[in-house]
Structure formats: structure tokens, C-alpha cells
Design a protein around this motif. Structure first.
Motif, PDB file in Angstrom:
ATOM      1  N   GLY A  91      -0.067 -18.679  17.097  1.00  0.00           N
ATOM      2  CA  GLY A  91      -1.201 -18.223  17.882  1.00  0.00           C
ATOM      3  C   GLY A  91      -1.821 -16.991  17.264  1.00  0.00           C
ATOM      4  N   THR A  92      -2.754 -16.423  17.994  1.00  0.00           N
ATOM      5  CA  THR A  92      -3.408 -15.210  17.526  1.00  0.00           C
ATOM      6  C   THR A  92      -2.781 -14.014  18.212  1.00  0.00           C
ATOM      7  OG1 THR A  92      -5.126 -15.490  19.204  1.00  0.00           O
ATOM      8  CG2 THR A  92      -5.610 -16.308  17.007  1.00  0.00           C
ATOM      9  N   GLU A  93      -2.739 -12.949  17.477  1.00  0.00           N
ATOM     10  CA  GLU A  93      -2.234 -11.677  17.992  1.00  0.00           C
ATOM     11  C   GLU A  93      -3.192 -10.614  17.467  1.00  0.00           C
ATOM     12  OE1 GLU A  93       1.833  -9.731  17.032  1.00  0.00           O
ATOM     13  OE2 GLU A  93       2.186 -11.400  18.430  1.00  0.00           O
ATOM     14  N   GLY A  94      -4.147 -10.233  18.287  1.00  0.00           N
ATOM     15  CA  GLY A  94      -5.186  -9.322  17.814  1.00  0.00           C
ATOM     16  C   GLY A  94      -6.016 -10.007  16.753  1.00  0.00           C
ATOM     17  N   GLU A  95      -6.085  -9.401  15.589  1.00  0.00           N
ATOM     18  CA  GLU A  95      -6.858  -9.965  14.470  1.00  0.00           C
ATOM     19  C   GLU A  95      -5.994 -10.819  13.547  1.00  0.00           C
ATOM     20  OE1 GLU A  95     -10.299  -9.519  13.808  1.00  0.00           O
ATOM     21  OE2 GLU A  95     -10.188  -8.899  15.900  1.00  0.00           O
ATOM     22  N   LEU A  96      -4.772 -11.124  13.963  1.00  0.00           N
ATOM     23  CA  LEU A  96      -3.841 -11.856  13.109  1.00  0.00           C
ATOM     24  C   LEU A  96      -3.489 -13.211  13.691  1.00  0.00           C
ATOM     25  CD1 LEU A  96      -1.248  -9.039  12.350  1.00  0.00           C
ATOM     26  CD2 LEU A  96      -3.079  -9.834  10.850  1.00  0.00           C
ATOM     27  N   TYR A  97      -3.168 -14.149  12.819  1.00  0.00           N
ATOM     28  CA  TYR A  97      -2.483 -15.367  13.214  1.00  0.00           C
ATOM     29  C   TYR A  97      -1.004 -15.065  13.041  1.00  0.00           C
ATOM     30  CZ  TYR A  97      -6.824 -18.003  12.759  1.00  0.00           C
ATOM     31  OH  TYR A  97      -8.096 -18.470  12.895  1.00  0.00           O
ATOM     32  N   ARG A  98      -0.197 -15.603  13.932  1.00  0.00           N
ATOM     33  CA  ARG A  98       1.240 -15.366  13.844  1.00  0.00           C
ATOM     34  C   ARG A  98       1.963 -16.699  14.012  1.00  0.00           C
ATOM     35  NH1 ARG A  98       4.987 -11.051  14.789  1.00  0.00           N
ATOM     36  NH2 ARG A  98       6.852 -11.835  15.795  1.00  0.00           N
ATOM     37  N   LEU A  99       2.756 -17.035  13.001  1.00  0.00           N
ATOM     38  CA  LEU A  99       3.609 -18.219  13.026  1.00  0.00           C
ATOM     39  C   LEU A  99       5.040 -17.721  13.028  1.00  0.00           C
ATOM     40  CD1 LEU A  99       4.221 -21.299  12.594  1.00  0.00           C
ATOM     41  CD2 LEU A  99       4.168 -20.800  10.139  1.00  0.00           C
ATOM     42  N   SER A 100       5.832 -18.182  13.981  1.00  0.00           N
ATOM     43  CA  SER A 100       7.243 -17.793  13.970  1.00  0.00           C
ATOM     44  C   SER A 100       8.114 -19.016  14.183  1.00  0.00           C
ATOM     45  CB  SER A 100       7.552 -16.725  15.023  1.00  0.00           C
ATOM     46  OG  SER A 100       7.408 -17.249  16.320  1.00  0.00           O
ATOM     47  N   VAL A 101       9.240 -18.995  13.499  1.00  0.00           N
ATOM     48  CA  VAL A 101      10.250 -20.042  13.632  1.00  0.00           C
ATOM     49  C   VAL A 101      11.560 -19.327  13.913  1.00  0.00           C
ATOM     50  CG1 VAL A 101      11.486 -21.911  12.467  1.00  0.00           C
ATOM     51  CG2 VAL A 101       9.040 -21.577  12.033  1.00  0.00           C
ATOM     52  N   ALA A 102      12.204 -19.692  15.008  1.00  0.00           N
ATOM     53  CA  ALA A 102      13.459 -19.047  15.399  1.00  0.00           C
ATOM     54  C   ALA A 102      14.495 -20.118  15.715  1.00  0.00           C
ATOM     55  CB  ALA A 102      13.239 -18.152  16.628  1.00  0.00           C
ATOM     56  N   ASP A 103      15.750 -19.772  15.498  1.00  0.00           N
ATOM     57  CA  ASP A 103      16.830 -20.674  15.890  1.00  0.00           C
ATOM     58  C   ASP A 103      17.930 -19.833  16.526  1.00  0.00           C
ATOM     59  OD1 ASP A 103      19.119 -20.070  13.924  1.00  0.00           O
ATOM     60  OD2 ASP A 103      17.461 -20.465  12.561  1.00  0.00           O
ATOM     61  N   ASN A 104      18.807 -20.482  17.256  1.00  0.00           N
ATOM     62  CA  ASN A 104      19.896 -19.773  17.922  1.00  0.00           C
ATOM     63  C   ASN A 104      21.237 -20.031  17.232  1.00  0.00           C
ATOM     64  OD1 ASN A 104      20.207 -22.430  18.675  1.00  0.00           O
ATOM     65  ND2 ASN A 104      20.563 -22.012  20.832  1.00  0.00           N
ATOM     66  N   VAL A 147      11.828 -15.864  11.810  1.00  0.00           N
ATOM     67  CA  VAL A 147      11.054 -15.710  10.590  1.00  0.00           C
ATOM     68  C   VAL A 147       9.594 -15.741  11.011  1.00  0.00           C
ATOM     69  CG1 VAL A 147      11.340 -16.273   8.185  1.00  0.00           C
ATOM     70  CG2 VAL A 147      12.581 -17.577   9.822  1.00  0.00           C
ATOM     71  N   VAL A 148       8.841 -14.751  10.541  1.00  0.00           N
ATOM     72  CA  VAL A 148       7.468 -14.587  10.998  1.00  0.00           C
ATOM     73  C   VAL A 148       6.526 -14.555   9.807  1.00  0.00           C
ATOM     74  CG1 VAL A 148       5.868 -13.036  12.175  1.00  0.00           C
ATOM     75  CG2 VAL A 148       8.191 -13.311  13.043  1.00  0.00           C
TER      76      VAL A 148
END
Length: 168
Positions: A91-104, A147-148
Motif C-alpha cells: 500500500g501507500t504510506e505517505g509518498e511511498l509505496y510499501r511492500l512487506s512480507v513477514a512470516d512467523n 522484509v520491507v
């Protein structure tokens, strides 16, 4: 092959939006394909996706980054002896696109640094992030590895996304 095939599918579905693709829709579809492809019923997928139209020039690098991050989460963060979850957000976060992948999973080593990793995959992610004018980081804390990838919105992207939100 799945990642690049999905890029072509999204471009085809874009119709009149020549030169653009819906990165949110693409991210969700590719995440489902990648997590489902090994046939592991013990791995769940949670997504938090915002639809955003990106320039088509960003599609393939984004696809390759997402493919590498999810593949690593499956390989290293989801041991076969217990149920695991992979979370993908875009998604967008301010003026940035942010992709995150997380695992447990087990967690990254405390001294893990993507810049110092010798693996071809992590070096490729770093290079592709730079190609996109973005930044790549990882962290391990508590039960999650995250990881972002953050990248600046192109001026055309902001205008296109503003138009899209006005029409909804």
C-alpha cells in the motif's frame, strides 16, 4: 515464470490503462499463487492490500522482488513440522509505496543484513530495489521476520491514484 506471467496477465487486464498496472491486485494474486504452489496446507496466507496503479516499468522488478521474498519465507520461515503464516502487505504510506512480507518462523539471525548476504537472491532484491529508487530492509523481532521494500511514487503514479480515488 509465475511472477512474469502474472505481470503479463495484469497488463492484459489493464485494458485502457496503457502503461499502468494495479500493483495491489498483482501482489495479492502472485502471493496466493506462490504460497499455494508447493501444496503445503500447513502454510496460511494473510494479505493487506491497497490497490495502486504503478507505472508498467515497475512491474517486473516488483514481481521478481515479491517472488524472492515469498520464496524465502516459505523456504526458511515455514518449517514443515508446524503450521506457519506468511503475511503480505502492499500500500501507500505517505509518498511511498510499501511492500512487506513477514512470516512467523524461527527468525533471522540477529546479525542478518541483506547488504552483507552472499546469496544471489538477496543481492538481486537489493539491486532491484535500487533500480526502483527504493530501499530494502529486514528485521527480526519477536515471532516475526519482516522484509520491507519502500519506493517513492512516481509523479504519474500519484496523479493516476488521485484520479482513481476521486472516481470511486
Amino acid at each position: 515464470i509465475i511472477a512474469v506471467g502474472r505481470v503479463h496477465e495484469q497488463l492484459y487486464k489493464a485494458g485502457d490503462a496503457v502503461g499502468a498496472f494495479d500493483a495491489g491486485r498483482y501482489t495479492e494474486a502472485l502471493a496466493q499463487d506462490l504460497v499455494g504452489s508447493p501444496g503445503r496446507e500447513d502454510v496460511g496466507l494473510e494479505t493487506e492490500i491497497e490497490h495502486a496503479m504503478l507505472d508498467v516499468k515497475q512491474a517486473v522488478p516488483l514481481a521478481l522482488i515479491l517472488n524472492e521474498l515469498i520464496t524465502n519465507a516459505l523456504k526458511y520461515g515455514c518449517p514443515p513440522d508446524r503450521a506457519s503464516t506468511i503475511r503480505v502487505a502492499f500500500g501507500t504510506e505517505g509518498e511511498l509505496y510499501r511492500l512487506s512480507v513477514a512470516d512467523n518462523g524461527e527468525g533471522l539471525p540477529r546479525d542478518f543484513s541483506p547488504a552483507q548476504r552472499k546469496s544471489l537472491g538477496m543481492r538481486a532484491v537489493e539491486a532491484l530495489a535500487r533500480q526502483l529508487g527504493g530501499r530494502f530492509e529486514s528485521s527480526s523481532g519477536g515471532a516475526d521476520d519482516v522484509v520491507v521494500l519502500e519506493l517513492a511514487q512516481l509523479v504519474e503514479d500519484r496523479a493516476r491514484n488521485d484520479e482513481k480515488s476521486l472516481s470511486q
